[in-house]
Scaffold this motif. Structure first.
Motif, PDB file in Angstrom:
ATOM      1  N   ALA A  72       0.828  -1.210   0.000  1.00 21.96           N
ATOM      2  CA  ALA A  72       0.000   0.000   0.000  1.00 21.96           C
ATOM      3  C   ALA A  72       0.866   1.265   0.000  1.00 21.96           C
ATOM      4  O   ALA A  72       0.339   2.378   0.050  1.00 21.96           O
ATOM      5  CB  ALA A  72      -0.927  -0.008   1.213  1.00 21.96           C
ATOM      6  N   GLY A  73       2.196   1.084  -0.057  1.00 20.72           N
ATOM      7  CA  GLY A  73       3.100   2.225  -0.125  1.00 20.72           C
ATOM      8  C   GLY A  73       3.433   2.843   1.216  1.00 20.72           C
ATOM      9  O   GLY A  73       3.932   3.970   1.284  1.00 20.72           O
ATOM     10  N   LEU A  74       3.177   2.108   2.297  1.00 14.68           N
ATOM     11  CA  LEU A  74       3.435   2.621   3.639  1.00 14.68           C
ATOM     12  C   LEU A  74       4.703   2.013   4.228  1.00 14.68           C
ATOM     13  O   LEU A  74       5.098   0.907   3.853  1.00 14.68           O
ATOM     14  CB  LEU A  74       2.244   2.305   4.549  1.00 14.68           C
ATOM     15  N   ASP A  75       5.310   2.721   5.153  1.00 21.02           N
ATOM     16  CA  ASP A  75       6.452   2.210   5.902  1.00 21.02           C
ATOM     17  C   ASP A  75       5.894   1.375   7.058  1.00 21.02           C
ATOM     18  O   ASP A  75       5.243   1.928   7.959  1.00 21.02           O
ATOM     19  CB  ASP A  75       7.278   3.387   6.417  1.00 21.02           C
ATOM     20  N   ALA A  76       6.130   0.082   7.038  1.00 17.13           N
ATOM     21  CA  ALA A  76       5.540  -0.817   8.038  1.00 17.13           C
ATOM     22  C   ALA A  76       5.980  -0.470   9.452  1.00 17.13           C
ATOM     23  O   ALA A  76       5.174  -0.550  10.387  1.00 17.13           O
ATOM     24  CB  ALA A  76       5.879  -2.275   7.712  1.00 17.13           C
TER      25      ALA A  76
END
Length: 147
Positions: A72-76
């Protein structure tokens, strides 16, 4: 990703989701409440860090699905860290499955569509084993995973 199976009341049924791959990271958030100080003064995670909730659908261990967060393009690491959840540990789905657990999706929209659950028999000895398998994802300074 396919939606999870649900019972007649809409609750997610324990399942092993086929789209969660063996190499996928399974993240368990950690709060300060999960940290204990042993008799020697060393801080470590307690078995609470790998204890499931109690609920009508079998009480799973609440987790986050790393690949889905990153796709989703997020930094986990940023996504799973909050003022309450100050650290996190990581497993692979295969490690959990090898221990006899099911790893499935349990999205919590709108806040956490990447939420999952781990279901199985969380005995005291199994919790100890899970802590030995875990690796820090977002480490807590001065805290050991397995004392």
């Amino acid at each position: 990703m396919l939606p999870p199976p649900r019972d007649v009341s809409g609750r997610v049924v324990p399942h092993d989701h086929p789209e969660i791959l063996g190499a996928d990271g399974i993240i368990r958030r950690v709060s300060e409440q999960f940290v204990v100080t042993d008799k020697n003064g060393f801080r470590r995670l307690s078995s609470m860090a790998v204890s499931p909730s109690s609920s009508a659908n079998g009480g799973g261990l609440s987790v986050d699905l790393q690949r889905q967060i990153e796709e989703a393009g997020l930094d986990a690491k940023v996504f799973v860290t909050t003022p309450r959840w100050i650290g996190s540990i990581r497993f692979t789905a295969q490690q959990l499955r090898d221990e006899g657990f099911q790893v499935g999706t349990d999205p919590l929209p709108p806040d956490n569509p990447f939420h999952g659950e781990v279901w199985g028999n969380f005995t005291h000895s199994e919790k100890k084993r899970l802590l030995r398998l875990a690796q820090w994802f977002v480490a807590l300074d001065g805290v050991a995973i397995d004392g």
